[in-house]
Design an enzyme around this catalytic site. Structure first.
Site, short mmCIF file in Angstrom:
data_model
loop_
_atom_site.label_atom_id
_atom_site.label_comp_id
_atom_site.label_asym_id
_atom_site.label_seq_id
_atom_site.Cartn_x
_atom_site.Cartn_y
_atom_site.Cartn_z
N SER A 27 -9.70 -0.21 7.26
CA SER A 27 -9.06 0.00 5.85
C SER A 27 -8.33 -1.34 5.61
CB SER A 27 -8.12 1.12 5.70
OG SER A 27 -8.97 2.30 5.64
N SER A 44 -9.68 2.20 3.05
CA SER A 44 -8.77 3.06 2.32
C SER A 44 -7.73 2.12 1.37
CB SER A 44 -7.88 3.92 2.85
OG SER A 44 -6.91 3.36 3.68
N LYS A 103 0.90 -1.15 0.11
CA LYS A 103 0.02 -0.11 -0.02
C LYS A 103 0.90 1.36 0.20
CE LYS A 103 -3.72 2.05 2.68
NZ LYS A 103 -4.58 2.20 3.84
N1 GLN Z 1 -12.91 4.81 6.48
C1 GLN Z 1 -12.34 5.41 7.74
C2 GLN Z 1 -11.70 6.77 7.41
O1 GLN Z 1 -12.01 7.07 6.55
C3 GLN Z 1 -11.04 4.41 7.99
C4 GLN Z 1 -9.87 4.52 7.24
C5 GLN Z 1 -8.77 3.78 7.46
O2 GLN Z 1 -8.75 2.75 8.01
N2 GLN Z 1 -7.51 4.02 7.03
O3 GLN Z 1 -11.15 7.31 8.33
#
Ligand code: GLN
Length: 484
Positions: free
Chosen positions: A173, A149, A74
């Site tokens: 995410s 994400s 990632k």
């Molecule tokens: N959807 C959550 C956010 O936008 C989690 C994102 C993540 O885990 N990086 O913060």
């Protein structure tokens, strides 16, 4: 070959039925042919160099289980060879002078880097639409989001562009894109995996972990990725563990907590059906279902969307046009340079969160919002403590729906936040959590995968992986591959 698990690839490499170089070439070719926008930076020369080094190790008999197996990272993990962008214009041309600990550890295990994966900008999002390099497409339906994400990571593994990938999970995410793309992912206990070199979003919640096809593969990867790191002040000092050690344990008598609050309003009826079926399958494997309550579940959304932006606003203050990456032109003085750099360098969602975070931390609002959210965080951890006195693992949905069409929620941040209801609490409490494929539900134009969430007690990853592995021995959801 591209559908094989890590253990299968490992035996083929050790018995010289395929070389690391051939394997890397095969996946690079798949990546170049793909139109999912899952990869942000690929460099065949660098990858093949690493593959040749792996082949030499294998030839000398110095190979470990993961030597020669390709993996993609990632683009939140910094790397020396490939650009490290966090999918932001702010870092669009940035190359790190060092490797993240996770990258370094997997390299030391002999893994071959395939490149860097698209994600939401600075890991903020649930659909991968916040990337400055454009959205990733879900391989099961290219008009649908892959989740976020870590959308590039999950899409790449699902489409078999990489046998495994790294991800990061601040509020879901790793689990949510794994669920929406039909792959297996684990977010470990906070502190298990070093955050050194992981571009920070919300430091008290961020945790790296693997995404792969099976729980067994995740166990192999987590074993190589985790461990104490003195460069991360919240890294846990614990003896190294073999997370695959319990995979074959039978599940008889294991108690599965089923939280009432995870089956209420907002949960898609067909997703619920798939989850209930998976729970029934677990009963056949000898597990016992226990009705439990996590009473503060609904409060995880407001608490998380105060704490995470607060930490983000602080972490992202370092992007000032001086120290890293992008600097706007045409400025009149220093203040103007800061303003223009941050205005032009950050995307909409990132700016929204910096503003929210700065607001809740400002004098006069700190007690009302930030301190209040921290109190809720404690209550949520308390809910889990209570629950784990009644059960060994908690199960429920990862996401209230399957993947939705790209663009559908793009202008509605709150709709995205609400979809995080089942994943945020795990991070607020610092617990380990997994997503495993458990069925399909008809989406807009194709059947789309559903993920089952498994949440464990602190440091109980080996048991979580065991529970997931036993289910995967009895079902074949994880083997389904999207047509390309
Ligand atoms: N959807 C959550 C956010 O936008 C989690 C994102 C993540 O885990 N990086 O913060």
């Amino acid at each position: 070959m591209h559908t094989k698990t890590l253990s299968e690839l490992s035996s083929l490499l050790q018995s010289r039925q395929i070389s690391a170089t051939e394997l890397a070439r095969l996946f690079l070719d798949r990546i170049h042919q793909s139109d999912l926008n899952a990869f942000l930076h690929v460099d065949d020369t660098l990858t093949l160099q690493q593959a040749r080094a792996a082949d030499e190790k294998i030839a000398k008999g110095e190979a470990g289980k993961l030597t020669g197996i390709p993996i993609a990272h990632k683009d939140i993990f910094v790397t020396t060879g490939w650009r490290s962008t966090a999918a932001s214009k702010m870092l669009a041309n940035y190359t790190s002078p060092f490797d993240a600990t996770v990258v370094e550890k997997l390299r030391e295990a002999g893994m071959v880097t395939l490149g860097k994966l698209n994600c939401d900008e600075f890991a903020m999002g649930s659909s991968n639409e916040n990337s400055c390099f454009g959205p990733v497409k879900n391989p099961w339906d290219k008009t649908a989001v892959p989740g976020g994400s870590s959308g590039g990571s999950a899409a790449a593994v699902a489409a078999r562009l990489a046998p495994a990938a790294t991800g990061t999970d601040t509020g879901g995410s790793i689990r949510q894109p794994s669920s929406l793309c039909g792959v297996t992912g684990i977010k470990p206990t906070y502190g298990r995996v070093s955050r050194y070199g992981m571009i920070a979003y919300a430091s008290s919640l961020d945790q790296g972990g693997p995404i792969a096809k099976t729980a067994e593969d995740c166990a192999l990867l987590l074993t190589a990725m985790s461990g104490f790191d003195q460069r991360d002040s919240t890294s846990i000092e614990k003896e190294p563990e073999d997370f695959a050690r319990n995979l074959d344990k039978p599940l008889s008598g294991i108690k599965i907590g089923v939280p009432r609050e995870y089956f209420g309003e907002g949960l898609d009826a067909d997703v619920e059906k798939a989850i209930r079926q998976a729970l029934a399958d677990y009963e056949k494997l000898g597990a016992v279902l226990v009705d439990i309550s996590l009473p503060n579940t609904a409060m995880c959304i407001p608490a998380y969307y105060v704490i995470a932006p607060a930490e983000a606003s602080s972490n992202l203050s370092r992007f000032d046009g001086v120290r890293y990456g992008f600097r706007a032109g045409n400025h009149t003085d220093l203040q103007d340079m800061y303003r223009k750099t941050r205005t032009e360098g950050f995307g909409e969602e990132v700016k929204r969160r910096i503003m929210m975070g700065t607001y809740v931390l400002s004098h006069g609002y700190y007690d009302a919002y930030y301190i209040h959210a921290q109190k809720i965080r404690r209550l949520i951890a308390g809910d889990f403590r209570q629950a784990f006195s009644q059960c060994d693992v908690i199960m429920g949905p990862v996401s209230p729906t399957v993947a939705w069409p790209i663009g559908e929620k793009a202008d509605d941040p709150v709709a995205n936040y609400l979809g995080d209801i089942y994943t945020l609490s795990t991070n607020l409490a610092g617990l380990p959590g997994m997503s495993i494929p458990c069925g399909f539900v008809q989406g807009n134009s194709a059947p789309l995968p559903v993920g089952l969430q498994l949440t464990g007690n602190y440091f109980d990853e080996a048991r979580l992986l065991n529970i997931a592995h036993q289910y995967q021995q009895a079902t074949d959801w994880h083997q389904r591959t999207p047509g390309q």
